[in-house]
Design a protein around this motif. Structure first.
Motif, PDB file in Angstrom:
ATOM      1  N   ASP A 221       5.463 -12.592  62.484  1.00  8.85           N
ATOM      2  CA  ASP A 221       5.163 -13.991  62.840  1.00  8.85           C
ATOM      3  C   ASP A 221       4.234 -14.643  61.830  1.00  8.85           C
ATOM      4  O   ASP A 221       4.224 -15.874  61.670  1.00  8.85           O
ATOM      5  N   ILE A 222       3.454 -13.804  61.185  1.00  3.55           N
ATOM      6  CA  ILE A 222       2.432 -14.337  60.278  1.00  3.55           C
ATOM      7  C   ILE A 222       3.054 -14.850  58.974  1.00  3.55           C
ATOM      8  O   ILE A 222       2.449 -15.642  58.255  1.00  3.55           O
ATOM      9  N   VAL A 329      -2.120 -20.316  66.363  1.00  4.19           N
ATOM     10  CA  VAL A 329      -3.056 -19.340  66.930  1.00  4.19           C
ATOM     11  C   VAL A 329      -2.448 -17.945  66.806  1.00  4.19           C
ATOM     12  O   VAL A 329      -1.267 -17.745  67.100  1.00  4.19           O
ATOM     13  N   ILE A 330      -3.235 -17.002  66.346  1.00  3.20           N
ATOM     14  CA  ILE A 330      -2.825 -15.598  66.339  1.00  3.20           C
ATOM     15  C   ILE A 330      -3.695 -14.901  67.381  1.00  3.20           C
ATOM     16  O   ILE A 330      -4.925 -14.942  67.281  1.00  3.20           O
ATOM     17  N   PRO A 347      -5.014  -9.462  61.682  1.00  2.00           N
ATOM     18  CA  PRO A 347      -4.305 -10.677  61.261  1.00  2.00           C
ATOM     19  C   PRO A 347      -4.761 -11.190  59.889  1.00  2.00           C
ATOM     20  O   PRO A 347      -3.932 -11.712  59.125  1.00  2.00           O
ATOM     21  N   THR A 348      -6.035 -11.017  59.564  1.00  2.01           N
ATOM     22  CA  THR A 348      -6.493 -11.496  58.252  1.00  2.01           C
ATOM     23  C   THR A 348      -5.844 -10.687  57.128  1.00  2.01           C
ATOM     24  O   THR A 348      -5.523 -11.222  56.070  1.00  2.01           O
ATOM     25  N   GLN A 349      -5.624  -9.404  57.397  1.00  2.00           N
ATOM     26  CA  GLN A 349      -4.940  -8.557  56.396  1.00  2.00           C
ATOM     27  C   GLN A 349      -3.493  -9.025  56.227  1.00  2.00           C
ATOM     28  O   GLN A 349      -2.974  -9.110  55.112  1.00  2.00           O
ATOM     29  N   TYR A 354       1.140 -11.342  53.439  1.00  2.00           N
ATOM     30  CA  TYR A 354       2.356 -12.175  53.376  1.00  2.00           C
ATOM     31  C   TYR A 354       2.206 -13.344  52.403  1.00  2.00           C
ATOM     32  O   TYR A 354       3.165 -13.747  51.755  1.00  2.00           O
ATOM     33  N   THR A 355       0.985 -13.882  52.294  1.00  2.00           N
ATOM     34  CA  THR A 355       0.786 -14.979  51.345  1.00  2.00           C
ATOM     35  C   THR A 355       0.992 -14.476  49.921  1.00  2.00           C
ATOM     36  O   THR A 355       1.669 -15.120  49.104  1.00  2.00           O
TER      37      THR A 355
END
Lengths: 376, 376
Positions: A221-222, A329-330, A347-349, A354-355
């Motif tokens: 999803d990220i 929102v995650i 999530p920050t990882q 993915y970026t």
């Protein structure tokens, strides 16, 4: 002619595109191993090779946590845990600064150093300097027999397994796990927490691997968020208290592999200057993992939203009202405030991963960086 | 018909285009006033309204310095001075974090707070929290009778005069001056410095206004640097030790009025992630004002130069060899390491001012910001 399209490196990636993603997914196992290998048959933390007795602890008047980069960010979480559980003031410091600061060190000083590789040069120099002045050295490292381990009085090995990607992930969450355990052990020895709180917290820690697993189930999803932020020149991470420390690590991760200039702020500090940088569409990743600071975070989110920021919030799953203030929102599973950093880090990882991936960067080997920094 | 092209505001700017430039140029006077008004006829620092006796000091086991924004950055310099001169460990904290941290405060705690306006809400809340727990409060503020002043046990007023520009300049350098004086006074009272060192340092402080004047004589040279960096999206400030704290303030100044995303790093920390952001032409402003860390800084400058950074160094005038590593060098007069932050800050203010000016921003009133932050 039939050719097999694999090599040793891709095989060892276990089906993942990059080591970093593999290592992110290894976190449930790594955290579980780090925790369980240090629990005895009664479920108590055994730091038997770490020989700090109640008498030793009573003599300690000063604790430093010294490290570099991601390990330093883990140390900031450890500082909170040790101060909160064991009521011992802790001073965190960057190794390359600590070395030259003339710190207050004597025989009553405990120096906790953290280094994944155990070969970080500035950290090693800090150990040597502190040892010369009589400090006791407790190190947290991932590599058995590394220089840091060899030169320390006591060693807590994380069980992260080999970390190959330059951007550290499982080393970070296992370092935090180790620091919680040290904090609990010190606190029980000192008598600043009850046995009930001690076992309760250990039980909650045992649930962390499965909770991380649940975050990872929605990892893909990220990708959408990564798409939204990939063309930004600048991004910001915000948090308060422990979330601020997680924000620092999140910002480091995103900048080192996506090359987006990402900076972390204590959310309350933003209005003292940095909010001038927020423009229409500037990505702001807001970490809201602390129940006790949640309302304050919501107002900070509103502040940046009012200036046009694109807000991605990371929040506990029972905190749905944050959706009204956020573009995305995650959610992470509900958890005690003190343990939240292990979950909110994930999530920050993934945002960083993915970026970087979408931008076509070499995720595992960002430009200009080495895995283990053995130079000054 | 004859019209006069001025209004009250521009008149009060005393011929300068913006209050910020006027206030930068007022620093020699402001520093001199802050210093001389606190020296008695024997040249000793008189903190007679700050009633900390030797007995008071002996009881103090913990010193916090708490502030927001620029005042916090001044506090970081003060921390070094108090630790070095008076050998008292000092913990700096951001007010909006300190409030919620459950800090270790009791009757043996000295809380030093810094606020130009004396109305900063988070700082006031920190005072109230610490007071409730019995701490002694010493405040440094520029506004007589402000809330911070009224709620403190002891007050050190800076003599900066009214500061109108949102970006703080003369408040910052006078806050540092105040902190040096407090550090010297504490140290002499405690007996950790000799009378000789005490008077020698005061004499060197007396030379600071004239040295700032000399930097300001070449202020316009910095326009060229502003031209070179004005189109950058990102910039970095580097420093070690006290220079790192100056770097933090320089970065805050540049980002709040030029809107260039500027971040400060402890120079030794760069290789743990951030160096990935350095590209061809990325402006890196390297502060090399510490004699003892000069060689280390030179190697850090080489590192970023090797990645293509456009390096602007701020160095002491006897350190000409830095030119070989730098694209531009701004010199400040030679001065003791501990006092260097007062001088090295001035070029960082001018870089921010001219960059903002050339970009056509409203220098005195940057977007999204208020002069005095009286909200949470």
């Amino acid at each position: 002619k039939f050719t097999v399209d694999w090599d040793v490196e891709s095989a060892s990636k276990g089906g993942y595109d990059y080591f970093m993603l593999k290592e992110i997914h290894e976190q449930p196992t790594a955290i579980r191993e780090t925790l369980l290998r240090r629990l005895d048959e009664n479920g108590k933390i055994k730091l038997d090779d770490i020989k700090l007795t109640k008498e030793d602890l009573e003599k300690i008047t000063k604790v430093y946590i010294v490290a570099c980069g991601t390990a330093y960010n883990a140390g900031l979480i450890g500082r909170y845990a040790i101060e909160k559980f064991a009521q011992i003031p802790v001073e965190p410091d960057i190794a390359s600064e600590f070395r030259y600061r003339e710190p207050f060190i004597d025989q009553n000083t405990l120096l906790i150093v953290i280094s994944q590789s155990g070969e970080t040069l500035d950290t090693l120099a800090a150990i040597r300097e502190a040892k010369r002045k009589g400090a006791r050295i407790l190190s947290i490292t991932n590599v058995v027999g590394s220089s840091v381990a060899r030169e320390s009085d006591d060693v807590f090995y994380t069980w992260a397994g080999p970390e190959v990607a330059v951007a550290s992930t499982k080393a970070y969450t296992t370092q935090i796990t180790a620091l919680y355990m040290i904090a609990l052990d010190l606190a029980l020895t000192k008598g600043t927490i009850t046995e009930e709180f001690y076992f309760d917290t250990i039980n909650k820690m045992k649930e962390l691997p499965e909770k991380v697993e649940r975050i990872l189930e929605n990892a893909e999803d990220i990708k959408k968020i990564a798409e939204d932020i990939k063309d930004s020149q600048s991004a910001f991470y915000l948090g308060r208290g422990l979330d601020y420390q997680t924000a620092m690590e999140g910002a480091l991760k995103l900048k080192e592999i996506s090359y987006i200039h990402t900076e972390a702020f204590a959310a309350g500090e933003l209005k003292h200057g940095t909010i001038a940088l927020i423009e229409d569409g500037t990505p702001v990743i807001a970490i809201a993992g602390q129940e006790s600071l949640y309302e304050k975070m919501l107002s900070n989110i509103q502040e940046v939203k009012a200036r046009g920021a694109y807000v991605i919030s990371i929040a506990k799953e029972s905190k749905k009202e944050i959706e009204a203030q956020s573009d995305r929102v995650i959610y992470v599973p509900d958890v005690d405030d003190i343990l939240a950093p292990v979950l909110t880090a994930v999530p920050t990882q993934l945002i960083a991963y993915y970026t970087s991936l979408i931008k076509g960067n070499d995720v595992d080997k960002p430009r200009n960086l080495a895995k283990s920094v053995t130079v000054e």
